[in-house]
Scaffold this motif. Structure first.
Motif, mmCIF file in Angstrom:
data_model
loop_
_atom_site.group_PDB
_atom_site.id
_atom_site.type_symbol
_atom_site.label_atom_id
_atom_site.label_comp_id
_atom_site.label_asym_id
_atom_site.label_seq_id
_atom_site.Cartn_x
_atom_site.Cartn_y
_atom_site.Cartn_z
ATOM 1 N N TRP A 189 22.023 33.439 -24.581
ATOM 2 C CA TRP A 189 23.201 32.754 -25.146
ATOM 3 C C TRP A 189 24.299 33.746 -25.485
ATOM 4 O O TRP A 189 25.188 33.450 -26.245
ATOM 5 C CB TRP A 189 22.783 31.947 -26.372
ATOM 6 C CG TRP A 189 21.550 31.166 -26.087
ATOM 7 C CD1 TRP A 189 20.316 31.353 -26.610
ATOM 8 C CD2 TRP A 189 21.422 30.109 -25.127
ATOM 9 N NE1 TRP A 189 19.426 30.478 -26.063
ATOM 10 C CE2 TRP A 189 20.070 29.709 -25.150
ATOM 11 C CE3 TRP A 189 22.314 29.461 -24.258
ATOM 12 C CZ2 TRP A 189 19.580 28.696 -24.326
ATOM 13 C CZ3 TRP A 189 21.828 28.449 -23.443
ATOM 14 C CH2 TRP A 189 20.479 28.074 -23.481
ATOM 15 N N LEU A 190 24.216 34.965 -24.956
ATOM 16 C CA LEU A 190 25.275 35.961 -25.093
ATOM 17 C C LEU A 190 25.514 36.364 -26.539
ATOM 18 O O LEU A 190 26.635 36.687 -26.918
ATOM 19 C CB LEU A 190 26.582 35.453 -24.469
ATOM 20 C CG LEU A 190 26.457 35.041 -22.999
ATOM 21 C CD1 LEU A 190 27.616 34.162 -22.595
ATOM 22 C CD2 LEU A 190 26.403 36.255 -22.112
ATOM 23 N N ALA A 191 24.464 36.297 -27.366
ATOM 24 C CA ALA A 191 24.607 36.761 -28.747
ATOM 25 C C ALA A 191 24.928 38.250 -28.727
ATOM 26 O O ALA A 191 24.439 38.986 -27.878
ATOM 27 C CB ALA A 191 23.308 36.521 -29.516
ATOM 28 N N SER A 238 26.854 32.167 -17.955
ATOM 29 C CA SER A 238 25.576 32.859 -17.762
ATOM 30 C C SER A 238 25.720 34.377 -17.769
ATOM 31 O O SER A 238 26.698 34.930 -17.251
ATOM 32 C CB SER A 238 24.975 32.400 -16.435
ATOM 33 O OG SER A 238 24.309 33.463 -15.815
#
Lengths: 266, 286
Positions: free
Chosen positions: A43-45, A236
């Protein structure tokens, strides 16, 4: 006073401070992409919980990504050849020729650089749909050559202008044919211009997305078109990996350009 | 012939020189001039002959909003790019070569990095759970995440980022041509720093500022990628409208009309640039 660093007083620190802030603003996204591509969070944290090469593996295991990279490379290479060849011929005409309307012609050759790309894209899309070139490699190369031509003509004609024609004449006096003199004396003499034209043309085609969106078909997509399609669906981390590879390519090209520049000065 | 020559053979070889431009010229005529003209013709022939497409373009409030947004974004982006870019250009012109080289490399790296890669970075940075919102919340500046994406803020931030190199490069080139002695002369004549800046440096730098600003304004007007990805549906810009009219709605006539408007504005501003600021180097890196 205001243009001499040593005597600018406190002002110089204000200036340095502001420039550093803007430079960080310019640098952060580029570094961020690279960091993101190694982060383990789906989730690209950020900062990521851990580091991984998973996104690169996914990228390189996906035949669609690989196919688009190959397509991009093919189109960019062909575009470079076409743009540099046509650019070289045109530069000879623009620099050496002495005909009526030469300046108008020069301006005309630079118009594809000025017009909004979206207008060129839509116009070519309509035209190619009619003549059946849409979604073909030929169509892509023609479209990108049009866009790349000014970027080839500018450095090549600048180099040709700076090249002393009497050297070419000397070769002819020494018995070379005019074409031999051009090929073996003038071309090596303007090679930095040809090289710059080639780099600009390649990068233009490789990075071009607007016209490419119109030219592409589901089976023929360049890398930017593929990234564009993915971006419209989700964010993504695989895109981060693809983007990071593009950053790497940029850095390589900048180093090559710097080395060539250095070689020229010696 | 601009110069009369007595030698007809030399004349012929010069015309032969012109013939070398022919292949590129034919390519341009066939695949650039003709398609663009034909798109413009479609704007008055499709669906039927007349100016109805242009009438619709003016009369429809949705399209008016698009025009307003386009000019609003271009104006904001030009303003912020100038304000942020000027100190950098100035620093590049005065810093010792080593430091200037570092900043210059950063500017070029950002400019040469793939446009989609940079826009992607901003999409991730600015999202609700993104780094910018999280940092602001951690610092206690805000309590709830700000909407920084899919709106005017997102487009402006992303576009200013893209346009900064295009404004820094021409401005620093102009600033470099100014002789530092001019400013020393101003100081000797009793000008304060403030006066020297407003009455000597700024007027001398104006051609660079104006041409950089104009380049960025024109580029922003027709920009497609960044507004489409960072903007929302309510702040669509002209380029995206043209693409949508043609690609999704198949309204070629309307698309042609909108393209014509964009084309006329672009060429008019370019003419201003050439007339008053010299053709100079446009957006090309180099």
């Amino acid at each position: 006073m205001l243009l001499t660093f040593k005597t600018m007083g406190a002002l110089r620190w204000v200036l340095v401070g502001l420039s550093v802030i803007v430079a960080i603003f310019l640098l952060v996204p580029v570094i961020f992409i690279v960091a993101l591509s190694f982060g383990s969070s789906q989730w690209l944290a950020f900062p990521p919980p851990g580091w991984t090469l998973r996104w690169y593996q996914e990228l390189l295991a996906d035949p669609r990504w690989l196919a688009s990279m190959l397509t991009s490379a093919k189109i960019a290479a062909l575009t470079t050849i076409c743009a540099v060849t046509l650019g070289l011929l045109t530069s000879f005409a623009l620099v050496r020729g002495n005909f009526r309307g030469r300046e108008t012609l020069r301006a005309a050759f630079l118009t594809p650089m000025i017009l909004p790309v979206v207008v060129i894209g839509v116009a070519l899309y309509a035209f190619f749909l009619r003549i059946g070139l849409n979604g073909t490699l030929t169509g892509f190369v023609i479209a990108h050559t049009i866009l790349a031509l000014p970027f080839a003509i500018i450095p090549i004609s600048n180099a040709l202008e700076a090249f002393d024609k009497s050297i070419e004449d000397a070769a002819i006096v020494c018995g070379a044919s005019p074409w031999e003199a051009r090929l073996r004396v003038t071309l090596p003499g303007i090679r930095h211009g040809l090289f710059a034209g080639a780099i600009f043309s390649f990068l233009l085609s490789w990075d071009e997305v607007v016209v490419a969106i119109f030219m592409a078909s589901p089976t023929l997509q360049t890398l930017p078109v593929r990234i564009w399609g993915s971006l419209r669906q989700d964010l993504s981390p695989v895109i981060a990996a693809a983007s990071a590879l593009l950053v790497l390519l940029t850095i390589c090209l900048m180093i090559v350009a710097a080395l060539v520049q250095k070689g020229r000065q010696k | 012939m601009t110069t009369a020559t007595a030698n007809p053979a030399a004349d012929r070889s010069r015309m032969k020189g012109a013939a070398l431009a022919l292949p590129a010229l034919l390519l341009l005529l066939g695949f650039f001039v003709a398609p663009v003209l034909s798109l413009l013709v479609q704007s008055v022939t499709e669906p039927s002959f007349g100016l109805q497409n242009y009438r619709e373009l003016i009369a429809t409030p949705t399209y008016a909003t698009v025009f307003f947004n386009t000019f609003l974004v271009a104006t904001l982006v030009t303003f912020f790019a100038l304000v942020l870019g000027f100190p950098v250009a100035w620093a590049l012109a005065v810093l010792p070569p080593r430091w200037a080289g570092v900043i210059f490399a950063v500017v070029l790296l950002s400019m040469w990095t793939n446009l989609l890669a940079r826009t992607y970075a901003w999409m991730v940075l600015l999202q609700t759970t993104g780094v910018v919102n999280k940092s602001l919340m951690a610092l206690g500046i805000i309590d709830t995440p700000l909407a920084l994406i899919n709106n005017l803020t997102g487009v402006t931030i992303g576009m200013v980022y893209i346009m900064l190199p295009f404004i820094i490069l021409p401005m620093q080139a102009t600033l470099r041509t100014i002789d530092p002695a001019t400013l020393q002369a101003a100081a000797l004549c009793g000008a304060s720093r403030w006066q020297a800046f407003w009455r000597v440096l700024l007027p001398l730098a104006l051609p660079g500022i104006a041409s950089g600003g104009l380049i960025v304004f024109v580029m922003s007007l027709g920009y497609f990628v960044t507004p489409a990805l960072l903007g929302g549906t309510s702040n669509m810009m002209l380029a995206e409208l043209i693409a949508q009219l043609v690609q999704s709605l198949l309204r070629w006539g309307m698309g042609g009309a909108a393209a014509f408007v964009l084309l006329v504005i672009t060429l008019a501003l370019y003419a201003v640039q050439v007339r008053y600021l010299g053709a100079g180097r446009t957006a090309v890196g180099g």
